[in-house]
Design an enzyme around this catalytic site. Structure first.
Site, PDB file in Angstrom:
ATOM      1  N   HIS A 197       0.816  -1.220   0.000  1.00 29.24           N
ATOM      2  CA  HIS A 197       0.000   0.000   0.000  1.00 29.24           C
ATOM      3  C   HIS A 197       0.852   1.274   0.000  1.00 29.24           C
ATOM      4  CE1 HIS A 197      -0.552   0.242   4.721  1.00 29.24           C
ATOM      5  NE2 HIS A 197       0.680  -0.031   4.390  1.00 29.24           N
ATOM      6  N   GLU A 198       0.201   2.370  -0.300  1.00 33.64           N
ATOM      7  CA  GLU A 198       0.882   3.675  -0.461  1.00 33.64           C
ATOM      8  C   GLU A 198       1.978   3.610  -1.511  1.00 33.64           C
ATOM      9  OE1 GLU A 198      -0.705   5.914   0.785  1.00 33.64           O
ATOM     10  OE2 GLU A 198      -1.788   4.866   2.361  1.00 33.64           O
TER      11      GLU A 198
END
Lengths: 592, 592
Positions: free
Chosen positions: B442-443
């Site tokens: 994620h990110e």
């Protein structure tokens, strides 16, 4: 699940027929009744049974893991159904003689068959896997009567088997096993003790469970030299061989694991009351040697299971990457153009090629090891048989550990290819990753195998095993040199790496204490593993060289990947070993 | 759980006061009212709250993950209780001004405080983490009225925040975001679209949820240049600012993850009926630039969270290794002698030292980055502020990715130290491993950060960012050279590696296509990451050099480990990059 997401049959055909010459085995008397048709039929059957009976409940058995209510263990019914189908195929006795109900297949073919089931459902597979290992041990070391009494029902799938080594205070340290076996006048024994981490330790999937238990007969020597091996059934047998009264073996509890949840893993108490009846296998105090028969088989099986999990993860990732549109080529940033499948992105291709190199390399290694078993059993000359035995012995820690490390890495990459989806239980790959994480732990941890390779296998018989390995590698390198081109180039890299492995081994053992020599045994295991895999890849490259298909092109590219990206990792590892680095060993526990 | 299993306060004191000179910040006007006492008090409070309110339900919230019954989301009550305590501490506005309810702490101290909570319970932490990030974005880019309406209740813990970027067809490729925002006469917008992977996307933990949503205003440019940013609350506000009617935002479902289960992760539908009311943040079509404010903060936060998970896993493994007797020294195989704690075994010590090097290195990196934020905000000269901003910009992909990779590796080793126990849910470390596996995804995935570092950060402003990084590293190496001894030796290794990083970057971009330059961007990210971490370890070594305590000796040994075992890994990586290897890029998708 379709078979094509489990393993690649094309790859198995390549490994068995284009590389390892499985057909040559049919010239041996033991396998004379087989031919490629029967091998293929067993592979077809395995693929089909795995896809139809094992894969469909893999996720369910993870989500609804076996449960102990204090009385009995509850397992979803699909497991028992799958195992009945499996037993019906005869594969429990895949490599055994017909007289005990076996199929007399070569280990090479049996291994390829088993890989389908492990890829489909490693949790359900563990039951037959342990049963076969147990039966093979008894075939080698049990009495005629024990074979009749215990092996036949196991091969028929009526009884299942376990191996009971660890105890709460004795995991890696088997010298500390405390379970005791008291002799009784009738020649049998009463066992008392607790056994930990027993896979398949309790369930109602079979009529009976045959525990093989390491225990001490009072008065024997301390340590591993005082361990004897016993058959301790869950149910005592009636006169007619059918299961009767409960033996004094009780389930204290199940372990709740991160993965591999489909296999019950138990703490068993032997002899909470009057003692659990057991019968001695072979001679007293030789239990560990016998158990190694099963442990070595289990270790190869762990490597194959890790490989199968990595392989199915790779195929899932490939399937996803071909179907998932996301982003655009670096040279086309026009948001109006359609998105491309992610397999088009260099980094996704890198992750897929790495997985391919790991899983196809590992499968090659495991099947090569299985082929050695067949040589050990059937090669015409005793010299060849001894050679196969020695080579397999030195390779075993690598066969167990390399797939456990790198096919887990493949599962990690399979998740990464899927992005956020791969991290969810709605997809399959996260379970493969959780399941595979067990493999570097059981059947000897990674660290234990490092000690085994550097501390035992590399130096046994004056280093004969390692010498044989290096000679075998050198022979491949010579063939590669003769082939010329990139094969020769890779052969030269392999030769250099293998020579370094030999030099490092000699250097580590040249003077200095065992502590110093073994301080970085795990690093040694990993470096040796990569050298071995480079050799396996060079073998595959040579076997694929003439091929003009996309499949053969892929084999060659995976071999290139291994030589260009993977083998160079060994450089800093060998440097560290040559420096006899003691940074970790000299870390004072108080400094943490 | 005791605080001492979460993080090491001794290490935080070292990093903050012996290395990064947190006290110097109190000389800056912004932090003049603080002193070491207030910093310490916040650290004490954080440790205590984390141990008392966050850690105890970490396992429970994993086993009993949030559940959506079609109407509402059910979360165990401990989460809400912990978050009320957290909000009461003021830490939601840790670095913000008092006028919005903040504590005006330096980011350095706030980061150290947050790490306690992330180590204790990363799932529960995500709610305040996103809320703070959301509020910080609005403080930077929102109107006065938006700050009053949305930021104040978030800082008070009454409203929670999210960031809504991804959509089912647009994960890494934000150019493909389709959610549209139709302007209405009153200046507001109606939003229509689906948003995927929304952490904290629905729950009843707060009075309201403030979604920050990327969407397209019709008529805007295609791709990322046409994205605007909107505030879209779950509940519309009454005149008095209290939550009123439901907005047209609905929960389509929750994702069921491998780990990080305590955080709800949702698919949200905006505008299933008349459209979800939203208000524009800043100017139209500048949404992605604004969102980067939050994304950069989130990326640093991900690095810190990964570090915290690695750190607590390390402390658990250390605790286990000191208490678990198993086996004997290699020189004492007498089974009658007592077993030793496994910390005495070289391989266990190696695994612990590797973990220490990863987690303390990563914590150093994250806090160094936080210190740069403080410099960017408060350094007296604009030149210093710009320097800090540029250095942080180039470091961000490493701060996000290196801990995500190597602190996950630390968790893997923590399981391995525990052996079979570590694989069970009866122990804690398997959850850390599952939780941490999210962080490379994620990110921005690992691959995306590779492209960001090599494709943007290393070449932006004519390579000014990378030059600054290399100059900063060179300055540390000069100090090490002046210190002499092993510091000088390691400084020379670092200088050589940093020069190689510079040379490789230039070589990759000297002619050739972007495809060729970026073909191994992930390898570049990993090599650059190890160079950066070697620099961070040399900094820590220099800071620890005078120390005579066991703690300081441990720091020095971990630095040695990093230089002797870890930094050499970059050799083959740089070789591959210098060779412009295209093995993966040239893999034809049909060859798999």
């Amino acid at each position: 699940m379709t078979e094509s997401l489990l393993l690649s049959r094309r790859d198995l055909d390549f490994l068995l027929y284009e590389w390892l010459d499985a057909e040559a085995l049919t010239k041996r008397p033991r396998y004379a009744e087989h031919g490629r048709e029967t091998f293929d039929a067993m592979l077809d059957l395995s693929a089909e049974m795995a896809a139809r009976h094992f894969a469909p409940h893999n996720k369910k058995n993870d989500a609804q893991e076996p449960r102990f209510d204090g009385e009995r263990v509850h397992i979803i019914p699909e497991v028992g159904e799958a195992l009945r189908v499996f037993a019906g195929s005869g594969l429990l006795g895949a490599t055994m003689d017909e007289e005990v109900g076996g199929l007399r297949l070569p280990s090479l073919v049996a291994g390829a068959c088993m890989a389908w089931f492990q890829a489909a459902n490693v949790g359900t597979c563990a039951y037959p896997f342990l049963t076969t290992g147990n039966a093979n041990l008894l075939l080698a070391h049990g009495s005629r009567e024990q074979i009749d009494t215990w092996v036949r029902p196991m091969v028929a799938g009526r009884f299942f088997g376990t191996m009971c080594l660890s105890e709460p205070q004795a995991g890696s340290s088997l010298a500390d096993v405390r379970t005791r076996a008291e002799p009784r006048p009738d020649g049998r024994y009463r066992l008392f003790g607790s056994k930990m981490w027993i896979s398949g330790g309790d369930h109602e999937l079979a009529e009976n469970i045959v525990h093989l238990v390491l225990a001490r007969i009072p008065g024997g020597p301390p340590g591993v030299k005082g361990l004897s091996l016993f058959i301790v059934p869950k149910y005592l047998l009636n006169e007619d061989g059918s299961p009767g009264a409960r033996n004094d073996v009780s389930l204290a509890g199940l372990n709740h694991k991160m993965g591999y949840r489909g296999t019950t893993n138990a703490l068993l108490n032997f002899g909470e009351r009057e003692g659990a009846w057991g019968e001695l296998v072979g001679e007293p105090h030789r239990g560990l040697a016998y158990m190694f028969h099963m442990m070595n088989e289990a270790r190869t099986g762990v490597g194959l299971g890790a490989t199968a999990l990595g392989y199915t993860g790779y195929l899932h990732a490939l399937d996803y990457a071909r179907g998932r549109p996301q982003g655009r080529p670096l040279t086309d940033r026009d948001p109006a153009s359609p998105q491309v499948p992610i397999v088009e992105h260099a980094d996704v291709r890198r992750m897929l090629l790495a997985q391919k190199a790991y899983v196809e390399g590992a499968l090659g290694l495991c099947l090569y090891a299985a082929r050695l078993l067949d040589e050990e059993r059937t090669a015409p000359a005793e010299e060849e048989r001894a050679r196969a035995r020695l080579l397999l012995d030195v390779l075993t820690p690598v066969v167990k550990s390399w797939p456990s490390q790198w096919c887990l890495a493949a599962n990690d990459l399979a998740i990464q290819v899927h992005g956020g989806y791969g991290y969810t239980r709605e997809y399959d790959v996260e379970q493969f990753y959780r399941d595979n994480r067990l493999n570097p732990i059981h059947e000897g941890t990674h660290g234990i195998h490092g000690l085994d390779l550097l501390g035992r296998k590399a130096v046994m018989n004056g280093g004969a095993g390692l010498r044989l390995l290096l000679e075998t590698i050198a022979a491949t390198a010579r063939r590669a040199d003769a082939a010329g081109g990139e094969a020769a180039e890779f052969g030269a890299s392999l030769t250099a790496a293998a020579q370094r492995l030999g030099a490092v081994t000699a250097h580590l053992w040249a003077g200095g204490s065992p502590e110093e020599a073994l301080a970085n045994a795990s690093v040694y295991l990993e470096a040796a593993g990569h050298v071995v895999l480079a050799w396996i890849w060079l073998e595959q490259l040579l076997a694929a060289q003439g091929g003009t298909s996309a499949f053969h092109a892929g084999k060659r590219q995976a071999a290139r990947y291994f030589f260009r990206v993977e083998l160079p990792r060994t450089g800093p590892q060998f440097d560290l070993l040559m420096a006899r680095d003691l940074t970790a060993a000299q870390m004072d526990p108080d400094w943490f």
